[in-house]
Design an enzyme around this catalytic site. Structure first.
Site, mmCIF file in Angstrom:
data_model
loop_
_atom_site.group_PDB
_atom_site.id
_atom_site.type_symbol
_atom_site.label_atom_id
_atom_site.label_comp_id
_atom_site.label_asym_id
_atom_site.label_seq_id
_atom_site.Cartn_x
_atom_site.Cartn_y
_atom_site.Cartn_z
ATOM 1 N N SER A 23 0.819 -1.218 0.000
ATOM 2 C CA SER A 23 0.000 0.000 0.000
ATOM 3 C C SER A 23 0.846 1.258 0.000
ATOM 4 C CB SER A 23 -0.924 -0.001 1.226
ATOM 5 O OG SER A 23 -0.182 -0.169 2.413
ATOM 6 N N HIS A 82 -2.554 -3.042 -5.792
ATOM 7 C CA HIS A 82 -2.994 -2.658 -4.450
ATOM 8 C C HIS A 82 -4.509 -2.828 -4.365
ATOM 9 C CE1 HIS A 82 -3.572 0.728 -1.262
ATOM 10 N NE2 HIS A 82 -3.624 -0.475 -0.720
ATOM 11 N N GLU A 103 -5.497 -0.322 -7.274
ATOM 12 C CA GLU A 103 -4.462 0.605 -7.749
ATOM 13 C C GLU A 103 -3.390 -0.220 -8.456
ATOM 14 O OE1 GLU A 103 -3.387 4.623 -5.428
ATOM 15 O OE2 GLU A 103 -3.149 2.834 -4.203
ATOM 16 N N ASN A 154 -3.238 6.111 -0.401
ATOM 17 C CA ASN A 154 -2.714 6.366 0.939
ATOM 18 C C ASN A 154 -2.005 7.704 1.072
ATOM 19 O OD1 ASN A 154 -3.597 4.175 2.532
ATOM 20 N ND2 ASN A 154 -2.235 2.838 1.395
#
Length: 297
Positions: free
Chosen positions: A118, A139, A151, A189
């Site tokens: 992540s 991800h 992702e 993130n």
């Protein structure tokens, strides 16, 4: 591409294995601990039962999905004959680099190596292999069988061919892939963790309590879950690790983790996984913690 290996049978790994298997892929689920594999299969079975109860799938679908998963404690045995490996181990850079070094020697040179990281650089992970052009980020979001987003992170050397293949593979899993470039935190993130960190600072500085902060964000900003509850759900140790990657990667103090977060992780209060974080958790249901004084002294 029909044969996939997943490294790690934890929350993300078993969810990824579940998803690939449900869409007809043969999955090798690999973990060093047999107990983790047993727990992972039990979780997959429970989640499939939930889908059956909702009439999203049939009992036959459940049986076929479970039949598509084979477990291994040996990485060498588990990756034989696969065309894609998805690593979903703990968010620890040294661990991931070690896994990719092993995968590079244990798999055929045409096998694509993906990481569910992540926040950790795909370019850095790729640098320990002899196939950086075939290393990519996938991800997935938690819970994997439910959440649509993946992702897709291109490392510095990842080819268009590999990127396009992984984008198409994600779509075959009924996911929505979004291509992003390899910078700390990627997109999800880089935006999410500073918000969570700021919510923790808001609590730490005594601006408002846990429930009040989460209520403001749920009702005022239309978030389905407040940032403190979400942090518990993600794992406070994972939040801390990602913030440290952002802080180191950008060298910007705005990403420095709140001291309260650091202290909670040090004290073993990591959220749902330990039963206590900003909330106390009883088998997945939450009760607001009243006793601790979260405000700084």
């Amino acid at each position: 591409m029909k044969n996939v290996a997943v490294i790690g049978a934890g929350t993300m790994g078993n969810g990824i294995a579940h998803t690939f298997a449900q869409f007809g892929y043969k999955v090798s689920l690999i973990d060093v601990a047999q107990a983790s594999l047993d727990k992972g299969i039990a979780t997959i079975t429970k989640n499939l039962d939930r889908q059956v109860a909702k009439e999203a799938i049939t009992e036959a679908d459940k049986a076929a999905t479970l039949a598509n998963i084979t477990t291994f404690t040996s990485m060498e045995e588990g990756v034989k004959g696969v065309e894609l490996v998805v690593e979903a181990a703990t968010e620890n850079v040294d661990l991931k680099l070690n896994i990719f070094k092993q995968l590079d020697t244990l798999t055929a040179e045409n096998v694509i190596l993906a990481s569910n990281t992540s926040s950790i650089s795909i370019t850095k992970i790729a640098s320990v292999t002899n196939r950086p052009e075939k290393v990519i980020g996938m991800h997935f979001m938690n819970p994997v069988p439910v959440m649509k987003l993946v992702e897709i992170i291109r490392g510095y050397s990842t080819t268009d061919e590999v990127t396009n293949l992984i984008m198409e593979t994600s779509k075959k899993l009924n996911k929505v892939p979004v291509e992003v470039n390899d910078y700390p935190g990627f997109v999800a993130n880089r935006i999410l963790m500073p918000m969570i960190n700021e919510a923790i600072y808001t609590l730490y500085e005594g601006v408002a309590g846990v429930e009040e902060i989460d209520t403001v964000m749920k009702l005022g900003m239309a978030h389905p879950m407040g940032p403190l509850q979400l942090a518990d759900f993600i794992g406070l140790d994972v939040c801390l690790a990602i913030l440290e990657v952002l802080h180191t990667g950008f060298g910007n103090p705005k990403y420095a983790p709140c001291p309260l977060l650091v202290n909670m992780v040090t004290a073993g209060k990591k959220g749902i996984k330990t039963g206590e974080g900003f909330y106390s958790w009883n088998h997945g249901t939450k009760d607001l913690i009243v006793a601790p004084n979260f405000a700084k002294k």
